[in-house]
Design a protein around this motif. Sequence first.
Motif, PDB file in Angstrom:
ATOM      1  N   GLY A 118       5.790   6.080  44.280  1.00  0.00           N
ATOM      2  CA  GLY A 118       4.404   6.443  44.576  1.00  0.00           C
ATOM      3  C   GLY A 118       4.250   6.996  45.975  1.00  0.00           C
ATOM      4  N   LYS A 119       4.968   6.404  46.931  1.00  0.00           N
ATOM      5  CA  LYS A 119       4.907   6.893  48.307  1.00  0.00           C
ATOM      6  C   LYS A 119       5.496   8.300  48.416  1.00  0.00           C
ATOM      7  CE  LYS A 119       5.050   2.502  50.763  1.00  0.00           C
ATOM      8  NZ  LYS A 119       5.784   1.696  51.737  1.00  0.00           N
ATOM      9  N   ILE A 120       6.568   8.541  47.709  1.00  0.00           N
ATOM     10  CA  ILE A 120       7.197   9.861  47.749  1.00  0.00           C
ATOM     11  C   ILE A 120       6.281  10.899  47.120  1.00  0.00           C
ATOM     12  CG2 ILE A 120       9.130  11.240  46.870  1.00  0.00           C
ATOM     13  CD1 ILE A 120      10.857   8.705  47.170  1.00  0.00           C
ATOM     14  N   LEU A 121       5.711  10.579  45.969  1.00  0.00           N
ATOM     15  CA  LEU A 121       4.793  11.510  45.317  1.00  0.00           C
ATOM     16  C   LEU A 121       3.564  11.774  46.179  1.00  0.00           C
ATOM     17  CD1 LEU A 121       4.945  10.372  41.589  1.00  0.00           C
ATOM     18  CD2 LEU A 121       5.882  12.445  42.612  1.00  0.00           C
ATOM     19  N   PHE A 122       3.057  10.742  46.824  1.00  0.00           N
ATOM     20  CA  PHE A 122       1.912  10.920  47.721  1.00  0.00           C
ATOM     21  C   PHE A 122       2.284  11.821  48.898  1.00  0.00           C
ATOM     22  CE2 PHE A 122      -0.746   9.551  51.325  1.00  0.00           C
ATOM     23  CZ  PHE A 122      -1.981   9.910  50.805  1.00  0.00           C
ATOM     24  N   SER A 123       3.474  11.626  49.459  1.00  0.00           N
ATOM     25  CA  SER A 123       3.935  12.468  50.566  1.00  0.00           C
ATOM     26  C   SER A 123       4.085  13.918  50.131  1.00  0.00           C
ATOM     27  CB  SER A 123       5.270  11.962  51.113  1.00  0.00           C
ATOM     28  OG  SER A 123       5.125  10.684  51.653  1.00  0.00           O
ATOM     29  N   VAL A 124       4.615  14.137  48.934  1.00  0.00           N
ATOM     30  CA  VAL A 124       4.754  15.495  48.413  1.00  0.00           C
ATOM     31  C   VAL A 124       3.385  16.123  48.229  1.00  0.00           C
ATOM     32  CG1 VAL A 124       5.462  16.824  46.375  1.00  0.00           C
ATOM     33  CG2 VAL A 124       6.998  15.119  47.340  1.00  0.00           C
ATOM     34  N   PHE A 125       2.442  15.361  47.663  1.00  0.00           N
ATOM     35  CA  PHE A 125       1.082  15.869  47.452  1.00  0.00           C
ATOM     36  C   PHE A 125       0.415  16.233  48.774  1.00  0.00           C
ATOM     37  CE2 PHE A 125      -3.487  14.995  47.246  1.00  0.00           C
ATOM     38  CZ  PHE A 125      -3.858  15.970  46.341  1.00  0.00           C
ATOM     39  N   VAL A 126       0.503  15.349  49.765  1.00  0.00           N
ATOM     40  CA  VAL A 126      -0.117  15.611  51.063  1.00  0.00           C
ATOM     41  C   VAL A 126       0.539  16.811  51.745  1.00  0.00           C
ATOM     42  CG1 VAL A 126      -0.455  14.674  53.386  1.00  0.00           C
ATOM     43  CG2 VAL A 126      -0.969  13.276  51.401  1.00  0.00           C
ATOM     44  N   GLY A 127       1.854  16.918  51.656  1.00  0.00           N
ATOM     45  CA  GLY A 127       2.559  18.049  52.254  1.00  0.00           C
ATOM     46  C   GLY A 127       2.172  19.371  51.620  1.00  0.00           C
ATOM     47  N   LEU A 128       2.103  19.397  50.298  1.00  0.00           N
ATOM     48  CA  LEU A 128       1.695  20.634  49.620  1.00  0.00           C
ATOM     49  C   LEU A 128       0.243  20.984  49.923  1.00  0.00           C
ATOM     50  CD1 LEU A 128       3.446  20.280  46.144  1.00  0.00           C
ATOM     51  CD2 LEU A 128       3.956  21.924  47.946  1.00  0.00           C
TER      52      LEU A 128
END
Length: 140
Positions: free
Chosen positions: A3-13
């Motif tokens: 979940g943290k990785i997906l959230f980081s990817v979402f915020v980065g994009l």
Amino acid sequence: MTGKILFSVFVGLAGGLAVGAGFVAFLTVLKVIPRLTQLTKTMKMIHYYEMAIVMGVLTGGWLGLQNNILGMSKLFLIPIGLADGIFNGMLAAALTEVLNVFPIISKRIGIQEKIVYLIMAIVFGKIAGSLFQWIYFVDL
């Protein structure tokens, strides 16, 4: 963990899209490239200007994602960071001023006579966000 990785990817994009959209809006609304070719009398070379900007953005983005170490003193980096922050803030303010964003927002929410408070709220929000980032994420 996932979940943290997906959230980081979402915020980065999302951040990348916001910055990219702002950059394209800056170039389009202010007509930077056509004006530059007009001033230099090189209208036939407009495609080279566009390609240079695209390559510069891609190179800068790629270098920004690398873990480069320049070995500079932290005291030397303070004025560079300050100048960079001032430049970016003034560039964003100029773009919003050209687009008349503040008068339109203040008219829509009915605070035309208090536009100074709106601008100061944005300024203090940017300052608080920058301080939070520096205090929380940067190891000095």
